[in-house]
Design a protein around this motif. Structure first.
Motif, PDB file in Angstrom:
ATOM      1  N   ARG A  53       0.698  -1.242  -0.210  1.00 43.36           N
ATOM      2  CA  ARG A  53      -0.038   0.096  -0.093  1.00 43.36           C
ATOM      3  C   ARG A  53       0.694   1.152   0.219  1.00 43.36           C
ATOM      4  O   ARG A  53       1.936   1.309   0.630  1.00 43.36           O
ATOM      5  CB  ARG A  53      -0.886  -0.157   1.339  1.00 43.36           C
ATOM      6  CG  ARG A  53      -1.824   1.170   1.258  1.00 43.36           C
ATOM      7  CD  ARG A  53      -2.992   0.968   2.549  1.00 43.36           C
ATOM      8  NE  ARG A  53      -3.529   2.189   2.803  1.00 43.36           N
ATOM      9  CZ  ARG A  53      -4.234   2.551   3.851  1.00 43.36           C
ATOM     10  NH1 ARG A  53      -4.428   1.561   4.662  1.00 43.36           N
ATOM     11  NH2 ARG A  53      -4.672   3.447   3.978  1.00 43.36           N
ATOM     12  N   TYR A  55       1.172   5.297   0.763  1.00 43.51           N
ATOM     13  CA  TYR A  55       0.609   6.128   1.917  1.00 43.51           C
ATOM     14  C   TYR A  55       0.881   7.750   1.497  1.00 43.51           C
ATOM     15  O   TYR A  55       2.009   7.836   0.846  1.00 43.51           O
ATOM     16  CB  TYR A  55       1.135   5.902   3.303  1.00 43.51           C
ATOM     17  CG  TYR A  55       0.843   4.567   3.798  1.00 43.51           C
ATOM     18  CD1 TYR A  55      -0.539   4.430   4.397  1.00 43.51           C
ATOM     19  CD2 TYR A  55       1.711   3.536   3.845  1.00 43.51           C
ATOM     20  CE1 TYR A  55      -0.900   2.806   4.715  1.00 43.51           C
ATOM     21  CE2 TYR A  55       1.482   2.245   4.208  1.00 43.51           C
ATOM     22  CZ  TYR A  55       0.072   2.109   4.686  1.00 43.51           C
ATOM     23  OH  TYR A  55      -0.385   0.720   5.044  1.00 43.51           O
ATOM     24  N   SER A  75      -8.660   7.954  10.966  1.00 46.13           N
ATOM     25  CA  SER A  75      -9.912   7.575  10.208  1.00 46.13           C
ATOM     26  C   SER A  75      -9.825   7.875   9.069  1.00 46.13           C
ATOM     27  O   SER A  75     -10.257   7.417   7.848  1.00 46.13           O
ATOM     28  CB  SER A  75     -10.935   8.437  11.106  1.00 46.13           C
ATOM     29  OG  SER A  75     -12.243   8.132  10.731  1.00 46.13           O
ATOM     30  N   LYS A  76      -9.300   9.412   8.748  1.00 45.76           N
ATOM     31  CA  LYS A  76      -9.354   9.825   7.184  1.00 45.76           C
ATOM     32  C   LYS A  76      -8.537   9.097   6.264  1.00 45.76           C
ATOM     33  O   LYS A  76      -8.714   9.011   5.169  1.00 45.76           O
ATOM     34  CB  LYS A  76      -8.703  11.338   7.512  1.00 45.76           C
ATOM     35  CG  LYS A  76      -8.707  12.008   5.937  1.00 45.76           C
ATOM     36  CD  LYS A  76      -8.215  13.280   6.046  1.00 45.76           C
ATOM     37  CE  LYS A  76      -8.300  14.114   4.605  1.00 45.76           C
ATOM     38  NZ  LYS A  76      -7.747  15.278   4.737  1.00 45.76           N
ATOM     39  N   PHE A  77      -7.335   8.714   6.918  1.00 40.87           N
ATOM     40  CA  PHE A  77      -6.396   7.932   6.082  1.00 40.87           C
ATOM     41  C   PHE A  77      -6.646   6.314   6.152  1.00 40.87           C
ATOM     42  O   PHE A  77      -5.684   5.628   5.474  1.00 40.87           O
ATOM     43  CB  PHE A  77      -5.001   8.263   6.122  1.00 40.87           C
ATOM     44  CG  PHE A  77      -4.699   9.777   5.883  1.00 40.87           C
ATOM     45  CD1 PHE A  77      -4.650  10.104   4.444  1.00 40.87           C
ATOM     46  CD2 PHE A  77      -4.716  10.736   6.682  1.00 40.87           C
ATOM     47  CE1 PHE A  77      -4.519  11.511   4.059  1.00 40.87           C
ATOM     48  CE2 PHE A  77      -4.481  12.211   6.397  1.00 40.87           C
ATOM     49  CZ  PHE A  77      -4.597  12.546   5.153  1.00 40.87           C
ATOM     50  N   ASP A  78      -7.442   5.912   6.903  1.00 41.27           N
ATOM     51  CA  ASP A  78      -7.839   4.560   7.086  1.00 41.27           C
ATOM     52  C   ASP A  78      -6.115   3.648   7.602  1.00 41.27           C
ATOM     53  O   ASP A  78      -5.784   2.924   7.181  1.00 41.27           O
ATOM     54  CB  ASP A  78      -8.107   3.722   5.910  1.00 41.27           C
ATOM     55  CG  ASP A  78      -8.696   2.177   6.167  1.00 41.27           C
ATOM     56  OD1 ASP A  78      -9.140   2.040   7.379  1.00 41.27           O
ATOM     57  OD2 ASP A  78      -8.660   1.526   5.196  1.00 41.27           O
ATOM     58  N   LEU A  79      -5.990   4.187   8.831  1.00 38.84           N
ATOM     59  CA  LEU A  79      -4.391   3.792   9.288  1.00 38.84           C
ATOM     60  C   LEU A  79      -5.025   3.339  11.006  1.00 38.84           C
ATOM     61  O   LEU A  79      -5.458   4.162  11.545  1.00 38.84           O
ATOM     62  CB  LEU A  79      -3.344   4.937   9.435  1.00 38.84           C
ATOM     63  CG  LEU A  79      -3.210   5.666   7.998  1.00 38.84           C
ATOM     64  CD1 LEU A  79      -2.390   6.733   8.329  1.00 38.84           C
ATOM     65  CD2 LEU A  79      -2.131   4.226   7.419  1.00 38.84           C
ATOM     66  N   SER A  80      -4.183   2.241  11.267  1.00 39.57           N
ATOM     67  CA  SER A  80      -4.168   2.013  12.618  1.00 39.57           C
ATOM     68  C   SER A  80      -3.214   2.906  13.322  1.00 39.57           C
ATOM     69  O   SER A  80      -2.136   3.442  12.784  1.00 39.57           O
ATOM     70  CB  SER A  80      -3.864   0.669  12.894  1.00 39.57           C
ATOM     71  OG  SER A  80      -2.404   0.046  12.628  1.00 39.57           O
TER      72      SER A  80
END
Length: 110
Positions: A53, A55, A75-80
């Protein structure tokens, strides 16, 4: 809930569609290759890792420097949270602290 498995025909169609889209090969040209792959892996469950992926590092850094809360950036970048810290091993970028004035303001008294 069990994961639905694809039928051989569905898998064949999926490989064929990917070859046509990615390579631009005709169905007639791709079919022998698809048949060969299907025969090679018949009865097996091969694992194909997901593509790495990419980033948007500049955007993530800008959001953190702008002071957007970490949870919102995640949340915005779909990250843990763990992945976010992996991307910035030296620590998460922060907004620059404003310098406090060390000089006293001159106030006129009567």
């Amino acid at each position: 809930m069990a994961k639905r498995t694809e039928s051989a025909e569905e898998l064949k169609e999926r490989i064929l569609a990917a070859m046509r889209a990615d390579i631009g090969i005709s169905e007639r040209m791709a079919l022998p290759f698809v048949e060969s792959v299907m025969q090679c892996f018949a009865g097996e469950r091969p694992y194909f890792p997901a593509a790495p992926r990419e980033y948007p590092m500049a955007e993530i850094r800008a959001a953190l420097v702008a002071g957007i809360p970490v949870k919102q950036v995640m949340s915005k970048f779909d990250l843990s949270r763990a992945k976010l810290h992996d991307l910035f091993p030296g620590g998460l970028p922060r907004a620059a602290k404003r310098q406090l004035s060390t000089t006293l303001a001159k106030v006129e008294t009567k």
